[in-house]
Every structure is written in C-alpha cells, then in structure tokens.
Design an enzyme around this catalytic site. Structure first.
Site, PDB file in Angstrom:
ATOM      1  N   ASP A 568       0.857  -1.181   0.000  1.00 45.12           N
ATOM      2  CA  ASP A 568       0.000   0.000   0.000  1.00 45.12           C
ATOM      3  C   ASP A 568       0.895   1.233   0.000  1.00 45.12           C
ATOM      4  O   ASP A 568       2.074   1.170   0.376  1.00 45.12           O
ATOM      5  CB  ASP A 568      -0.924   0.012   1.227  1.00 45.12           C
ATOM      6  CG  ASP A 568      -2.087   0.989   1.070  1.00 45.12           C
ATOM      7  OD1 ASP A 568      -2.237   1.563  -0.021  1.00 45.12           O
ATOM      8  OD2 ASP A 568      -2.847   1.160   2.041  1.00 45.12           O
ATOM      9  N   GLU A 606       2.772   6.620  -7.124  1.00 36.90           N
ATOM     10  CA  GLU A 606       1.955   5.509  -6.639  1.00 36.90           C
ATOM     11  C   GLU A 606       2.648   4.165  -6.828  1.00 36.90           C
ATOM     12  O   GLU A 606       2.633   3.318  -5.964  1.00 36.90           O
ATOM     13  CB  GLU A 606       0.606   5.501  -7.356  1.00 36.90           C
ATOM     14  CG  GLU A 606      -0.276   4.325  -6.985  1.00 36.90           C
ATOM     15  CD  GLU A 606      -0.649   4.304  -5.507  1.00 36.90           C
ATOM     16  OE1 GLU A 606      -0.610   3.217  -4.912  1.00 36.90           O
ATOM     17  OE2 GLU A 606      -0.953   5.358  -4.944  1.00 36.90           O
ATOM     18  N   ASP A 638      -3.227  -2.725  -2.401  1.00 39.64           N
ATOM     19  CA  ASP A 638      -4.258  -1.734  -2.071  1.00 39.64           C
ATOM     20  C   ASP A 638      -3.828  -0.371  -2.598  1.00 39.64           C
ATOM     21  O   ASP A 638      -2.661  -0.142  -2.912  1.00 39.64           O
ATOM     22  CB  ASP A 638      -4.436  -1.686  -0.547  1.00 39.64           C
ATOM     23  CG  ASP A 638      -5.778  -1.115  -0.140  1.00 39.64           C
ATOM     24  OD1 ASP A 638      -6.506  -0.629  -1.028  1.00 39.64           O
ATOM     25  OD2 ASP A 638      -6.096  -1.137   1.066  1.00 39.64           O
ATOM     26  N   HIS A 774      -0.617  -0.795   5.078  1.00 40.27           N
ATOM     27  CA  HIS A 774      -1.184   0.549   5.239  1.00 40.27           C
ATOM     28  C   HIS A 774      -0.688   1.193   6.533  1.00 40.27           C
ATOM     29  O   HIS A 774      -0.298   2.368   6.546  1.00 40.27           O
ATOM     30  CB  HIS A 774      -2.713   0.467   5.255  1.00 40.27           C
ATOM     31  CG  HIS A 774      -3.370   1.723   5.731  1.00 40.27           C
ATOM     32  ND1 HIS A 774      -3.466   2.858   4.955  1.00 40.27           N
ATOM     33  CD2 HIS A 774      -3.945   2.037   6.933  1.00 40.27           C
ATOM     34  CE1 HIS A 774      -4.068   3.808   5.653  1.00 40.27           C
ATOM     35  NE2 HIS A 774      -4.373   3.334   6.844  1.00 40.27           N
TER      36      HIS A 774
END
Length: 799
Positions: A568, A606, A638, A774
């Site tokens: 993530d 990203e 994710d 995350h």
C-alpha cells in the site's frame, strides 16, 4: 516560496483562478481485459461454496433502446480556448450544425448524427472569431467503454436540472441542509452516482453522500487565531491549522486543499490574465462571480490543485484563493472530542440499509418524475429500470480461530472475549520494560501496570514490574529519560501521555523507530479512564505481545508453503510530503510473523520501484526460517487509483515476475496478484422479516451481476455493523494475475486473511497483509518521514 518564484514556477495566469470542471473519473481500467489470460475462469467466475442468500444492490440497469451508432469527434479551438463554459458557449452558437443532443467533455464531442470526417466552422466569443475543427475520432456502439465518460456527464447534467449542486464529483441539495448552530456546522445531503459497465450491461450505481461544512471561513479562523496568539506565533499557528485542511468555495462549489499561505499578497494584488491584461483578485471575483471581497488586508491561500493518482505526471499549477471566500469543511480535533456532538452527527449521517434505500428511492422517483430528465434520456435512447438490482449471493462458513489450545468460531465477527480469557498462540514474557509518565500521573501508571498483571495470567503472558519513570511532557524529556534508564535488556517502553499532541507523538516514534530502535507503545491517559478499561487493558497487552514477537491466534490456511504479501502507499497531503510505499510479507506458514519494509518515493508516486529489494529480503527470511523457498506467492495490492490498472500490470507485476524468474532459477513458483479496493460506492442488502432490509452477514460473497466481464473480480462483505448504526461496506477484489489457478471458491482464502489482523479481535475489511502495509506506510508518512531501523523489520512495531 516568494510570489515571484511561485509565478515563475507555475506560469500562474487567469486559468489558475478560473473554474476548471473535472469531467469525471478515469475509465481506462474498463478496457483492460485481464480475464482473457486466465484460462481457468474464462468461462465463469461464479463460485458455489457457501449458502445461497438473496441480495439487493444500489444498482439500476440503464438500457439502450436503440442499436444506432454514436459519433465521437475531437474538437480543436483556434486560438485555444481554456475553460469549459467558454467552449460550451461557442458550441451553443452552432446548434444548427450540431443539434441540441450533444455531450461535450471539453476536448471531444459525442453526437447522435454524423458530420463530415473533418469539418471546420467559425463561431464567436464576445464578438471575437474562433475557428472550431471537428475531426471524427470513431463510431461507437452505445455500450462501448468510450461512451462511459459522456453518459456520466449527461447524468450530471440531469442532476443539475434537479437543482442539485456539484461539489467535487458528487451532487448535494444545499436547500435541504441541516444546521447544528451550537457547533456551527451544516450538513448538505446528496448523492454519489456513476454509470459503469457490468456483466449484465450498463448500470447506474447511486449512493447517499453528505457534505459537512463549518459555519466559518478560513478568514474567520485566521482572525480568531491572531486574537488569541502572540504576534510572533500567530503565523505559525495559522499555518498549522489551515495547511492540509479542505475548503469549499461556494461561488463555484469547488473544494480545495490548502497547501500554503502567501503573506506578501492580498486580494488587492494583481495578476496577469490570459489576454495579457492586469487585474486584481477583488476585481476578478466581482466580474467573474459577482462576489464582493470586503477585507483587503487578508493573505491569500495557496493550493497546488487536486492531485490524482491517475495523473501523477501532470504539472499541478498553484491556485490563489481568498480566505474570506473559503468555507472550512470537516471536523476539528476539538469537535471530534465532543462525543455528544459526534453521536448526533453519526445518527444523521450513518444510515441503516432501510433508511439508505428510502433515500435512494427518493432520488429514483425524482428522476422518473422530472420531465426534463426523461426527455434527456429519450433523446439519447436510454431508459432507467424501475427497480434496484436483485440477485443471489453466497455466505461462507464461519472461520475457525485457533488460540492456544482452544478453537472457536468468529461469532458475530468479534472474539475479543476469547482473546482476554484464553492463552494466546505465542506468548512473550515481558521482564524488562519501562513506563514513562508525566507529573501527577504516577498513580495512573502504577494502576495500569497492576491491571496488566491481573489480565495476563489468563492470556498466558508473564509481565514483571516495570521501571516507572517521571518525565516532562516534551520530546526532549521523554527521549533523555529513556536513554538514561534503558539498557540492552530493555524489551519495551510504554509512554503514558497526558494529552493528544501530534508533535510529541511524532518525536517519540521517530526516536524509538529510527534512532534508538526499541518496541514502544503510546497510551493516552484518558483512554485508561474510559468505562471499557478492562477491554482497553487486554488490547494493549495483546498489542505489546505482538510487538515483542508474539502471536495471538491463527486460522486454517489450506494452501501450503505460501507467502502472503501486502502493498500500500501513503501520500503526504500536508506540504505535499514524499510518498511512502509499505511492503509486508509473511515469513512463516501460519501467518504469525511478518517482515516489513518501506520505500520513500517522490510526492504523488503511486507505483513502487523497489519491489525487488523488498521481495529479495522477504524470500531470504522465509528461507532462513523454513529451509526452503515458498511454493506460491499471493500479493494483495491496495491503494490503486482509477485508470492505473494497466500501468500496475506493466510496472509492479512485471517487476515481481521478472525477479521471481531469476530468483527461482527455473524452479516452479506460482504467483497470484490481487488488486484491493475499499473506497467504493457499491452497497448490498438482504431482506429480513416483514420486508425489513439489513446488511449481509460477514462472509457474504458476490461474484456475478455487478462484476465485470473483462475481470476475475468479486466482492466480500467481511465486517458486520450493529443494527441501526449504518450499512456495511463491501470490499472489491480484482485478480489480475493467477498462475496459482485459484478457483472462484478459493475466495474463502481472502476472507480468512481478514481474520489475521492482530490489532483487532474481529474481522477487518481487507486481508491482514494489506492493512499491515497501510499501517506501516501511514506511520512512516505521518510521523517518521524516514525509513525505520532495520532491526524492527520482523516486529509489528507500526501497530
């Protein structure tokens, strides 16, 4: 940054101030056909495992009543015209040629009839001639993915005709706002909608949305802060309060995120318009929007425009905003601490399935009864079905939890009681540890230690007395006290903090995760004073056990010798800090030990460039622990933005494939890569007694009707909500690569992983490796701003 530097860097002109309508979401993902390469699910992605359950969704079919082709034209303006409204005004002058049935996204046009392959005409804007060239791009079928953008523009146009106001991508009815005068808040009710392709055709997905505004402007906040702060501290405090916050400009219903403040400029300052003329901000807002700026001594806010994952390579120009015209959105920290107010807001905004569907039915009725809307649909040969979609899903069996010598079901998706009363799977003795507290809180620290020692025998954990140390409530004092009393034997340090202070928390975490690596736990004093203290105590000791290398429970994973990976990314909003990619991987077959590594990247980036390094270390640790490499690897990714699917395949997936091929030197290794999406508007409901709607049970799987023909995708409802507290949100999974050949019934593997997150004795929305990644990326991005110490890489220090 000075004003001159800002202008040179961005080429700031009138376009920076002018309203710029986003035509909507990125639809490139819907032409990426990953299923065609997955032979084992090419015919069907529907599974049979589990008990059938009848479901309703918030989708309505959108039917095309004609097989006629549509015509897409690229539109070129000479000289170039910036701004959607001006372009639309030019096209309106050409109604005889184009007709009234047209949809324009700014640079292209969709028509029901054809023009010449290339057509040049002249239109006028403020008596100035503009040459417009129409070039045929392609003929489209009504169900073509290329039509999605135009259909969504058409639908937004219809919502505007129903007197709904666009804010961002959603539409709200500000005439029906609810005001909370005591807390100076107002809530606008509204809807989020999208028209997308599914297995059974085009469908409208609609959900309820709310916009929360504060009854104060950014200038109000600036003024109040100046009144309370000393002059030399005022600017710093204003920056802290405003930078990173979101504001709404009601003159155009746009939201912006504040990135900085320029104190050198004011509304009286001038800028150069695109035609070369000079104008002030005051004059611009009066002429453009009829809005009067009354205070000329205020600074200007700077926003670098909205950053989008799918447009990370696009230059984002700064925009200047007048604080007086910017209404604050969201909740302050003080408001969040007002539990009475939060309960009141929750009652209003969290809708149970029945209330949610009634709101959606109100929208559908309004669409059907509005003659203008119906005419728009007929003009484009479209028709909305009368009923929301219904179909059959399936509910998986409860997952068995193994904790110590006990085995139990995940009853009601919560096994916290069992966690407190049964020995954990792998207990770590806490023999040498410190508790740091502030003046006046010795009693709280001692009571906390005693309570820990009451609970731990049942959990099979031994906790010796800690060394209790007093420190001042400053980062320097906490650190100096820690370094003075810690030794090589010290296993853990617990900080008992008197108040919530991000600077102190960040400073502590940065020191104990980077400079002086040691497992740590921060606990707020007020947390220990709440009614559910026993549960809090049990949660803290369980967490501390994990950070020492212990394990709480496990589930049965039928897949042998498999490594599970989670990836993530966190993107720093305040000051556009660098992005952080979090990578975690299981290094034991029971999924109780995890390796973690983060990669700090450029702001907004990203895709992860250093996956091979992470994967190399993870495989090395697996080999050291298991004397062989894993036979299969399942990765959960994710945080992938819209329009990025193909780029993800080309970059991250190919990185992993290439590395594994070299690392295994021709030996067989199977790789499955799954994209996880939490932020979706899809909702599912079940019908209970007497026609009452409810949320589906945890373990409900949806793999038909609202899935895509081109993908091997499915939804899982993994959580539960208490009755009357809201509607459960499913999670969407898209299997983009699968040499493990997982059948549609293997979705229970993903569901089981939702039970393996050790910071919650229940089921979470995503598989544990996803959430661990995350939490790692978030801690590093929010607090550490640099890579953690390598010695912590096999500990869950980021929980």
């Amino acid at each position: 940054m000075s004003w001159e530097e800002l202008q040179l860097a961005s080429g700031l002109q009138e376009s920076s101030l002018r309203e710029r309508r986003d035509v909507g979401r990125d639809y490139r993902d819907f032409v990426v056909n990953t299923r065609q390469k997955l032979g084992h699910v090419r015919e069907s992605t529907k599974g049979t495992l589990g008990s059938p359950v009848m479901l309703f969704s918030n989708h309505v079919q959108l039917k095309s009543c004609s097989h006629r082709n549509l015509y897409k034209y690229n539109v070129i303006y000479t000289p170039d015209i910036e701004g959607g409204r001006k372009r639309e005004a030019l096209l309106s002058e050409l109604e005889k040629l184009l007709g009234h049935r047209r949809i324009c996204d700014g640079s292209s046009l969709l028509l029901l009839h054809s023009l010449e392959t290339k057509k040049e005409v002249v239109s006028k804007l403020k008596n100035q001639p503009v040459k417009i060239t129409f070039e045929l791009s392609r003929e489209l079928q009504t169900t073509s993915p290329d039509c999605l953008c135009y259909y969504n523009i058409l639908f937004r146009r219809m919502l505007e005709k129903m007197d709904l106001n666009q804010v961002g991508c959603n539409y709200y009815n500000k005439s029906k706002k609810t005001e909370f005068y005591k807390n100076r808040l107002e809530i606008w009710p509204g809807y989020v909608t999208s028209i997308l392709p599914y297995e059974t055709g085009l469908m409208l997905c609609a959900d309820v949305s709310h916009k929360l505004l504060r009854m104060e402007t950014a200038y109000d906040l600036i003024s109040h802060t100046r009144e309370k702060a000393r002059e030399e501290d005022a600017k710093e405090k204003i920056l802290k309060k405003l930078v990173g916050s979101s504001v709404l400009t009601k003159y155009n219903n746009r939201t912006y995120r504040v990135d900085d403040i320029t104190w050198e400029k004011s509304p009286s300052s001038t800028f150069t318009r695109s035609d070369g003329s000079e104008t002030s901000f005051v004059d611009y807002y009066r002429e453009q929007y009829g809005t009067v700026v009354t205070t000329l001594s205020q600074p200007l806010l700077i926003t670098k425009s909205k950053w989008k994952k799918s447009r990370q390579d696009t230059l984002r120009q700064p925009i200047m905003l007048v604080p007086e015209l910017c209404h604050l959105t969201g909740l302050t920290d003080d408001l969040r601490k007002d539990y009475g107010m939060m309960r009141e807001l929750s009652t209003y905004m969290r809708m149970d399935p029945g209330r949610r569907q009634r709101k959606l039915l109100t929208l559908m009725d309004a669409l059907r009864e509005n003659n203008t809307v119906q005419k728009e649909l007929r003009d484009w040969n479209l028709e909305l079905e009368m009923e929301f979609l219904s179909f059959s899903g399936r509910t998986l069996q409860d997952v068995r939890i193994h904790q110590g010598r006990r085995t139990f079901d995940n009853h009601n998706a919560d096994w916290s009681r069992n966690t407190r009363e049964v020995p954990v799977l792998r207990a770590m003795s806490l023999d040498h540890w410190l508790i740091l507290y502030t003046k006046g809180n010795y009693g709280t620290a001692l009571t906390f230690q005693q309570n820990l020692q009451k609970f731990t025998p049942k959990m099979g954990i031994t906790v010796r007395n800690a060394k209790l140390l007093e420190a001042d409530d400053t980062v320097h004092s906490y650190i100096s006290t820690l370094e003075k009393h810690a030794s090589q034997k010290t296993q853990m340090v617990l900080f008992l903090l008197p108040t919530e202070n991000k600077e102190i928390y960040d400073g502590i975490k940065r020191h104990v995760c980077v400079n002086y690596p040691i497992p740590s736990q921060c606990v707020l004093k007020r947390t220990l004073e709440r009614p559910k203290t026993p549960l809090t105590i049990a949660t803290k000791i369980a967490l501390m056990n994990c950070k020492l290398g212990g394990a709480l429970w496990k589930v049965d994973i039928e897949l042998q010798n498999a490594m599970f990976i989670g990836i993530d990314c966190f993107h720093g909003i305040v000051h556009r800090r660098k992005s952080v990619a979090g990578f975690v991987a299981s290094i034991d077959p029971d999924l109780t030990q995890w390796f973690s590594q983060c990669i700090i990247q450029q702001s907004g980036q990203e895709f992860v460039n250093g996956l091979t390094t992470c994967l190399h270390t993870a495989l090395k640790l697996w080999y050291e622990q298991n004397s062989s490499l894993p036979h299969s690897i399942i990765g959960y990714r994710d945080g992938v933005g819209e329009g990025q699917l193909q780029a993800l395949i080309d970059q991250e997936l190919k990185q992993m494939e290439s590395y594994l091929e070299n690392a295994y030197r021709g030996q067989s290794v199977r790789l499955t890569f799954i994209v996880v999406k939490k932020r979706i508007n899809t909702r599912f409901f079940t019908e209970k007694d007497e026609g009452r709607l409810d949320s589906p049970s945890p373990g409900t799987v949806i793999d038909l009707e609202v899935t895509r023909t081109e993908w091997y995708d499915f939804f899982i409802v993994s959580q539960s909500v208490k009755e009357g507290t809201g509607t459960v949100t499913p999670t969407h999974y898209n299997v983009i690569h699968d040499t493990l050949y997982l059948s549609p019934d293997a979705v229970d593997l993903t569901y089981k992983l939702c039970h393996m997150y050790y910071n919650f004795s229940g089921i979470i929305r995503v598989p544990a490796p996803c959430h661990y990644a995350h939490k790692l990326a978030y801690l590093v991005g929010q607090s550490l701003h640099q890579e953690p110490h390598e010695s912590l890489s096999k500990r869950l220090f980021y929980l």
